[in-house]
Every structure is written in C-alpha cells, then in structure tokens.
Scaffold this motif. Structure first.
Motif, PDB file in Angstrom:
ATOM      1  N   MET A   1     -12.189   2.093  11.708  1.00 52.47           N
ATOM      2  CA  MET A   1     -10.698   2.252  11.451  1.00 52.47           C
ATOM      3  C   MET A   1     -10.437   0.779  10.544  1.00 52.47           C
ATOM      4  N   HIS A   2      -9.640   1.092   9.529  1.00 54.04           N
ATOM      5  CA  HIS A   2      -9.157  -0.175   9.004  1.00 54.04           C
ATOM      6  C   HIS A   2      -8.252  -1.169   9.748  1.00 54.04           C
ATOM      7  N   PRO A   3      -8.701  -2.425   9.465  1.00 52.38           N
ATOM      8  CA  PRO A   3      -7.877  -3.222  10.415  1.00 52.38           C
ATOM      9  C   PRO A   3      -6.520  -3.202  10.177  1.00 52.38           C
ATOM     10  N   ALA A   4      -5.788  -2.709   8.805  1.00 54.07           N
ATOM     11  CA  ALA A   4      -4.326  -2.454   8.947  1.00 54.07           C
ATOM     12  C   ALA A   4      -3.728  -1.309   9.408  1.00 54.07           C
ATOM     13  N   ALA A   5      -4.894  -0.566   9.929  1.00 52.48           N
ATOM     14  CA  ALA A   5      -4.380   0.665  10.856  1.00 52.48           C
ATOM     15  C   ALA A   5      -4.465   0.438  12.272  1.00 52.48           C
ATOM     16  N   THR A   6      -4.675  -0.674  12.773  1.00 54.01           N
ATOM     17  CA  THR A   6      -4.369  -0.816  14.228  1.00 54.01           C
ATOM     18  C   THR A   6      -3.233  -1.468  14.528  1.00 54.01           C
ATOM     19  N   SER A   7      -2.610  -0.872  15.631  1.00 51.11           N
ATOM     20  CA  SER A   7      -1.360  -1.257  15.982  1.00 51.11           C
ATOM     21  C   SER A   7      -0.990  -1.375  17.359  1.00 51.11           C
ATOM     22  N   ASP A   8      -0.476  -2.143  17.778  1.00 51.06           N
ATOM     23  CA  ASP A   8      -0.399  -2.278  19.348  1.00 51.06           C
ATOM     24  C   ASP A   8       1.063  -2.578  19.618  1.00 51.06           C
ATOM     25  N   LYS A   9       1.639  -1.904  20.754  1.00 54.91           N
ATOM     26  CA  LYS A   9       3.034  -1.975  20.927  1.00 54.91           C
ATOM     27  C   LYS A   9       3.396  -3.460  21.515  1.00 54.91           C
ATOM     28  N   SER A  10       2.625  -4.190  22.114  1.00 57.25           N
ATOM     29  CA  SER A  10       2.667  -5.517  22.652  1.00 57.25           C
ATOM     30  C   SER A  10       2.591  -6.562  21.344  1.00 57.25           C
ATOM     31  N   MET A  11       2.145  -6.115  20.184  1.00 63.77           N
ATOM     32  CA  MET A  11       2.243  -7.051  19.050  1.00 63.77           C
ATOM     33  C   MET A  11       3.331  -7.722  18.402  1.00 63.77           C
ATOM     34  N   LYS A  12       3.381  -8.942  18.283  1.00 61.80           N
ATOM     35  CA  LYS A  12       4.693  -9.500  17.906  1.00 61.80           C
ATOM     36  C   LYS A  12       4.578  -9.504  16.262  1.00 61.80           C
ATOM     37  N   THR A  13       3.464  -9.729  15.484  1.00 60.94           N
ATOM     38  CA  THR A  13       3.553  -9.711  14.135  1.00 60.94           C
ATOM     39  C   THR A  13       3.555  -8.171  13.892  1.00 60.94           C
ATOM     40  N   PRO A  14       4.086  -7.792  12.706  1.00 66.60           N
ATOM     41  CA  PRO A  14       3.911  -6.392  12.276  1.00 66.60           C
ATOM     42  C   PRO A  14       2.558  -5.996  11.643  1.00 66.60           C
ATOM     43  N   VAL A  15       2.698  -4.739  11.614  1.00 61.59           N
ATOM     44  CA  VAL A  15       1.371  -4.210  10.810  1.00 61.59           C
ATOM     45  C   VAL A  15       1.878  -4.217   9.420  1.00 61.59           C
ATOM     46  N   LEU A  16       1.183  -5.264   8.750  1.00 58.87           N
ATOM     47  CA  LEU A  16       1.507  -5.295   7.375  1.00 58.87           C
ATOM     48  C   LEU A  16       0.603  -4.475   6.414  1.00 58.87           C
ATOM     49  N   ILE A  17       1.258  -3.542   6.112  1.00 62.32           N
ATOM     50  CA  ILE A  17       0.334  -2.554   4.955  1.00 62.32           C
ATOM     51  C   ILE A  17       0.377  -2.847   3.494  1.00 62.32           C
ATOM     52  N   ASP A  18      -0.687  -3.424   3.223  1.00 64.59           N
ATOM     53  CA  ASP A  18      -0.783  -3.776   1.619  1.00 64.59           C
ATOM     54  C   ASP A  18      -0.991  -2.557   0.567  1.00 64.59           C
ATOM     55  N   ALA A  19      -0.064  -2.124   0.087  1.00 66.70           N
ATOM     56  CA  ALA A  19       0.057  -0.832  -0.604  1.00 66.70           C
ATOM     57  C   ALA A  19      -0.602  -0.936  -1.954  1.00 66.70           C
ATOM     58  N   ILE A  20      -0.853  -2.568  -2.339  1.00 66.25           N
ATOM     59  CA  ILE A  20      -1.180  -2.561  -3.426  1.00 66.25           C
ATOM     60  C   ILE A  20      -2.854  -2.782  -3.456  1.00 66.25           C
ATOM     61  N   ASP A  24      -5.168   3.033   0.605  1.00 69.39           N
ATOM     62  CA  ASP A  24      -5.380   4.166   1.423  1.00 69.39           C
ATOM     63  C   ASP A  24      -4.518   4.019   2.541  1.00 69.39           C
ATOM     64  N   THR A  25      -4.152   2.708   3.176  1.00 73.97           N
ATOM     65  CA  THR A  25      -3.369   2.212   4.479  1.00 73.97           C
ATOM     66  C   THR A  25      -2.230   2.714   4.550  1.00 73.97           C
ATOM     67  N   LEU A  26      -1.492   3.428   3.275  1.00 70.92           N
ATOM     68  CA  LEU A  26      -0.193   3.861   3.364  1.00 70.92           C
ATOM     69  C   LEU A  26       0.100   5.304   3.895  1.00 70.92           C
ATOM     70  N   PRO A 133      13.494   7.563  -5.432  1.00 68.45           N
ATOM     71  CA  PRO A 133      13.121   6.279  -5.749  1.00 68.45           C
ATOM     72  C   PRO A 133      12.154   6.435  -6.921  1.00 68.45           C
ATOM     73  N   ARG A 134      12.008   5.474  -7.761  1.00 67.11           N
ATOM     74  CA  ARG A 134      10.873   5.542  -8.652  1.00 67.11           C
ATOM     75  C   ARG A 134       9.767   4.326  -8.553  1.00 67.11           C
ATOM     76  N   HIS A 135       9.639   3.369  -7.463  1.00 71.35           N
ATOM     77  CA  HIS A 135       8.665   2.479  -7.172  1.00 71.35           C
ATOM     78  C   HIS A 135       7.472   3.656  -6.803  1.00 71.35           C
ATOM     79  N   PRO A 136       6.423   3.206  -7.295  1.00 70.91           N
ATOM     80  CA  PRO A 136       5.183   4.125  -7.089  1.00 70.91           C
ATOM     81  C   PRO A 136       4.850   4.143  -5.418  1.00 70.91           C
ATOM     82  N   VAL A 137       5.013   3.107  -4.907  1.00 67.35           N
ATOM     83  CA  VAL A 137       4.485   3.128  -3.308  1.00 67.35           C
ATOM     84  C   VAL A 137       5.666   3.662  -2.666  1.00 67.35           C
ATOM     85  N   ALA A 138       6.947   3.764  -3.018  1.00 68.30           N
ATOM     86  CA  ALA A 138       7.767   4.864  -2.162  1.00 68.30           C
ATOM     87  C   ALA A 138       7.524   6.068  -2.533  1.00 68.30           C
ATOM     88  N   ARG A 139       7.283   6.216  -3.878  1.00 68.56           N
ATOM     89  CA  ARG A 139       7.106   7.855  -4.134  1.00 68.56           C
ATOM     90  C   ARG A 139       5.787   8.236  -3.517  1.00 68.56           C
TER      91      ARG A 139
END
Ligand code: TXA
Ligand code: MG
Length: 335
Positions: A1-20, A24-26, A133-139
């Motif tokens: 699994m990609h590291p960005a895809a790991t999530s845990d409810k107890s986590m304080k820091t957000p899952v930061l998905i780097d769309a650039i 694929d993590t989108l 929206p026209r932003h490529p990530v939003a689209r």
C-alpha cells in the motif's frame, strides 16, 4: 500500500495526499469522499472542504469542522454540465449559456434546487449554488469519486480562505484528509451569480460583471456597501465580517500612514517594486489584478503567522478588474 494511503483514526496529523507528485493517491481521497469522509482539496480559486453533497451526515460534518452556522449554504462542485442539471429543478437557457461560457471555471450559478439536494447543503433555501471547477486535481477527484462534492472554503468560519495546503492544515489541524495541489491559481473565491429572481452577482469574483453581461446583458452587479437584511436573505454567506485574518486590517494610503505604536505592522503593497518600510513586514504583490488576487490571501496568512497585529493595505486601483479584490479587502478590514 502507498504510504499516503494509510490512515488511522487515532492519528493527529492528516493524511496528506500529494496530488502532484503521487497522482495515484487521489483515489484514496475519492474513496474517502464516497464513504462520507470530509476531504480538503484544491480548486483553482481556493482550497475547499469537501464532502459527498447527497450525504446529509457528511455535509453536517463540514459545518462542524468549519464552525460555520447551519444557515450559510454550501457550493456544490460537479464534474460537468450534465451533473449540474441533475441537481436542479429548472435549467434555464441562461444557465446553459453561462455554463458554456465559464465552466469549468470560477463561476458559481445559483438555481432552483432539486429535491435530491439535502437541506443541509442549501441551509434550507430552495436554491443551490453549483460550479464545475477547472483545477486539474479537483476535476480528477470529481471524476474518480463520481459524486457531487459540497465544499465551502477550507478555513475556520470568517477566516481567510486557504490558497495552499499548508494554510488548510494550520487553520484546521484536526482534518483527516488534505489533498495538496500546490498554490491555487485564481486566489479569490468564485463569482456567485444567481438565476433565481433577478439575475445578479451575489458575490464578486474574478469572473466580472462585464464578462457575464456579454452573455446576459441584463445581469446586475453587487454593492459592497449594501449590507441590508435583503442582501443577507439573498445570500446568507455575505455577512459583513469575513475573510479576516487575526490581525486588524486597515486600508490606508501609505503617504498618510496612521501611527500604529506598540504593534508589529505588516504592509501589503500593490507593486512588486515597492521599497521597504522601516520596522514593517512588507509583502509586495503584483500590480495587475490577477497577480494581486492570486497572492492576497497568502500575504494575509503570512503576515498573520508572523505575528503582525496590524496589517496596512495600500489601496489598489479602482477599475472593474479589481472589484473582487476590493470586496475582500473591505470585508477583511471590517471590524
Ligand atoms: O471558489 C469558491 O467558491 C470556493 C471553492 C472551494 O469552490 N468555495 C467557497 O465557498 O467560497 P463558501 O462556502 O466559502 O462560499 C459560498 C458562498 C456563500 O457566500 C454562500 O452564501 C453562497 O456562496 N451561496 C451558496 N449557495 C447559495 C444559494 N443557494 N443561494 C445564495 N447564495 C449561496
Ligand atoms: Mg468561505
């Protein structure tokens, strides 16, 4: 699994998905949205705090996280015109013409809503604000999730809208998912245009009245100084104080700079070649309206973060291209 895809409810820091760097993590963000989670994501205007627009519970979570009154309606983001038509009870020729001219892009169109749109989204109004929206990530996110996404700007209520993922995280540190798409391009929120009743701009943005009038000659503008109950009833989000940093904002000609003693002063100028000012932290923005709009919120966020208690804004030009900038400055300065 990609590291960005790991999530845990107890986590304080957000899952930061780097769309650039990791597009694929989108898919992680799209799945989270479909599952009713709240996800911050970039649009070309500002970052949005998104949730499944047809899931009342997910939408209520947006209001909770943002601290926004339930009386203030959300904009629904869709991938195309056909998806917009599915959310309304009427699709007049004017809507079609505006959509063809300005979508994808920073224009929100307010139309009579369909019953499938939950009351939570529209704050009980019979109308719904929609944009593509026209932003490529939003689209890409809208394509992958394949649902309408309700999203206000991703800042605490009355704060300055985020134009970087970092602004989102600083303002809403408990968010679970943040999609990073870099700096937003337009920098100010969309123009909100109502086709319910008299066709008119409810909130100015970088799509100007003149541009809209090329499509709808009878379109009406807005009045920055009109804060009557009537305006509030048309668009509850037009509360006077808004877009405000923690610092006190003063619009002042720098020649007649007021004396501000005992405070850390930030200054926003509208020329990239502005000279330094003794003891003040100066942000010099581009002298064209597009460049200035793109940088304004970042400048406010930075001066706030630097501990400025007063921010002086040099008045920019007054022509139409600067209308949305003036609207935001006046509202930031309103105490
Ligand atoms: O650029 C934008 O519009 C950003 C990005 C994320 O798309 N969104 C944004 O949303 O600025 P928000 O919630 O911060 O502002 C939405 C504005 C409010 O002034 C609200 O009152 C108005 O749109 N609005 C939404 N639905 C409406 C409706 N049905 N009737 C009248 N005004 C509406
Ligand atoms: Mg907002």
């Amino acid at each position: 699994m990609h590291p960005a895809a790991t999530s845990d409810k107890s986590m304080k820091t957000p899952v930061l998905i780097d769309a650039i760097k990791e597009p694929d993590t989108l898919a992680v963000a799209a799945d989270a949205l479909r599952a009713g989670e709240v996800v911050a994501f970039p649009t070309e205007t500002v970052y949005g705090l998104g949730a499944h627009a047809l899931d009342s519970e997910a939408v209520r979570e947006i209001f909770r996280i943002k601290g926004r009154p339930a009386t203030n309606p959300l904009i629904v983001h869709v991938k195309d015109k056909a998806s917009a038509m599915a959310l309304v009870s009427e699709w007049p020729a004017e809507a079609d013409a505006l959509a063809d001219a300005f979508w994808p892009g920073p224009l929100t169109i307010v139309l009579p809503k369909s019953t499938i749109v939950p009351d939570e989204v529209t704050a009980g109004l019979d109308s719904v604000g929609i944009r593509v929206p026209r932003h490529p990530v939003a689209r890409r996110l809208l394509e992958l999730a394949d649902i309408p996404i309700a999203a206000p700007s991703a800042n605490p209520y009355t704060g300055v809208s985020p134009t970087l993922a970092e602004h989102v995280i600083n303002g809403l540190p408990d968010l679970k998912y943040v999609v990073d798409g870099g700096a937003t391009d337009v920098g100010l929120e969309s123009t909100v245009f109502s086709l319910v009743g008299e066709p008119r701009i409810l909130r100015p943005g970088m799509v100007t009245l003149s541009q809209i009038q090329k499509i709808l000659p009878n379109a009406k503008g807005w009045d920055d100084d009109d804060h009557t109950d009537d305006v509030a009833a048309r668009s509850p989000g037009l509360a006077r104080k808004h877009y405000s940093p923690s610092a006190r904002v003063i619009v002042a000609d720098l020649e007649i700079r007021p004396m501000v003693s005992g405070t850390r002063v930030g200054v926003i100028r509208c020329s990239p070649n502005s000279p330094p000012i003794l003891d003040a932290l100066v942000k010099a923005l581009p002298s064209d309206a597009d460049g200035y709009a793109q940088g304004l919120y970042s400048a406010l966020h930075e001066l706030d973060a630097a501990g400025c208690t007063t921010i002086l804004i040099e008045p920019p030009p007054h022509d139409e291209a600067w209308g949305a900038v003036w609207n935001r400055i006046k509202r930031a300065a309103h105490s």
